[in-house]
Structure formats: structure tokens, C-alpha cells
Design an enzyme around this catalytic site. Sequence first.
Site, short mmCIF file in Angstrom:
data_model
loop_
_atom_site.label_atom_id
_atom_site.label_comp_id
_atom_site.label_asym_id
_atom_site.label_seq_id
_atom_site.Cartn_x
_atom_site.Cartn_y
_atom_site.Cartn_z
N PHE A 26 44.71 45.15 50.68
CA PHE A 26 44.94 45.24 49.03
C PHE A 26 43.59 45.46 48.88
O PHE A 26 43.55 44.79 49.08
CB PHE A 26 46.01 44.15 49.23
CG PHE A 26 47.35 43.56 50.17
CD1 PHE A 26 48.70 44.60 49.42
CD2 PHE A 26 47.46 43.17 51.28
CE1 PHE A 26 49.51 44.04 50.62
CE2 PHE A 26 48.30 42.83 51.72
CZ PHE A 26 49.55 43.79 51.15
N ASP A 27 44.17 45.66 47.65
CA ASP A 27 43.07 45.62 45.99
C ASP A 27 43.75 44.64 45.76
O ASP A 27 44.72 43.83 45.98
CB ASP A 27 43.75 47.03 45.04
CG ASP A 27 43.23 46.86 43.87
OD1 ASP A 27 41.64 45.98 43.98
OD2 ASP A 27 43.67 46.50 43.04
N LEU A 28 42.61 43.72 44.97
CA LEU A 28 43.38 42.06 44.14
C LEU A 28 43.50 42.36 42.95
O LEU A 28 44.98 42.38 42.70
CB LEU A 28 41.91 41.65 44.15
CG LEU A 28 41.81 40.45 43.68
CD1 LEU A 28 42.71 39.58 44.59
CD2 LEU A 28 40.52 39.82 43.21
N ASP A 29 43.28 42.87 41.71
CA ASP A 29 43.59 42.70 40.59
C ASP A 29 43.99 44.11 40.28
O ASP A 29 44.27 44.79 40.87
CB ASP A 29 42.30 43.15 39.52
CG ASP A 29 41.35 41.97 39.32
OD1 ASP A 29 42.27 40.53 39.56
OD2 ASP A 29 40.14 42.81 39.52
#
Length: 235
Positions: A26-29
Site C-alpha cells: 500500500f501507498d500511504l497518503d
Amino acid sequence: MLIVLIQILQKKRKKLRQMAIKHVCFDLDGTLVRSAKTIYKTTTETLNQLGINYTLPEDKFNQMIGQHFKDIFEYFSINVPDFEYYIKTYKKNYFLFVDYSDLYEGIRETLEILKSNSIKISLLTTKAQDQAEKILTHFNLDDFFDVTMGRRDGIPHKPAPEPLILICDDLKIPVSETLMVGDTELDILCGKNAGSKTCVVTYGYRDIDILKSYNPDYLINSIDELVSIINDSSE
């Protein structure tokens, strides 16, 4: 959708079929955390503290979240004489504004389903390593993640493939059995460059037409759609 997820969890976490996808990165922001307001306020506060002149329209800035700050400042012609000191100050200021951030709907429930079905979960973000870890802890998400990869010295950042490949090597899972999930072209390109499947969310910081132009394998409107994608990848 959220109600459906909760019902699934209450039914003893219904098992997914044997999956071709064994790892979700996953990416975060813009993917897990709705953080645009926090990032913008921290950025402007830091620039003000350092006495740096800037013009930074919030709407345009938000469309660039996910890119490295050096690239963002270059785009807006903002001169930051000591970039490392800027980042150090930014990181100190970030948690002054963290309450402007929250998790997108269905994040925790989806992570619980993936975890209960032995799917490996990782995080890949352009945020610094220590900051990424603190943010996961702040939102009580750290226990879900097998590997957290923030920005590290000597390792290229997205869209370069190296960080995703390193994560997969650490987990001993082939990149081909990995799904990269994010909200920007950087996430799509990182996954494609590394050789993984790619999934982009439409609720983040990019226009949907821009995302489609990069031809991700999957495009979803809510995070809980991942469960169906992984299940449909069954061998």
C-alpha cells in the site's frame, strides 16, 4: 460496503480461495490516510518558520501529493536553500497538524480481512522511514504491516522499482504475486517497473482520467473492493 465488510468479519473471517496475489503493498497518503490538509498545513508552517517566500495554491498542491518535495518546490519555483533542514523541520511540525488527517472508510476492516487470510501487507511511501512508522502507530495500523518502507538513503523512491523489489525480497514473495495499491501515477509506474500487478484508488489525489491514462490493472472506488480482486486472482 463497510457494513458488508463488518458482516464478513463477524462470520469468523470467511476464507478467501487460494490466491495468486499473496502480497499487497500500500501507498500511504491518499490511499490509507486522508492527509492532504495535514500535509498542506505542515508545509506552509515550515516554509513560514524558515522565512522562505512561496506561492502555493492548496488545490494545485494537493494534486501533487505523493511526489518528492524537491519536485514540488521546483514546480512552484520555491527556493529552499537547505532542503535537509527543511525536511527535519517539517517532520517536527507534522504531528502538530495530524488531527486534520483520518483513515479512509473501510481501511481497518480490509486490512483485517487480508491479515486473517495470510496475505502479506507492506507499506511503500515517499515519507521518511521514521515518519512513516510514527504515522502507522498514530492510527494503530502498525500491527497489520509486515514491512514498512519509507524514504531511505541510497534507495530510489517511487516510481523506481527498487523499493518494491526490496520489500518483496524481504517477504520472500515474487513481485509477480504482489499487488501495488496507490492513488497516483507514481504507484502505478512503480508497480509496472517492478513487475507487479497494479491497483489505483479513485478517492485520492489524482483525477481519474489521469489515472486511467497509466493503464493500471485495476481501478477501484473504495478500498474494500480489494477483497474481490484478490479472490478473483485465485489460481
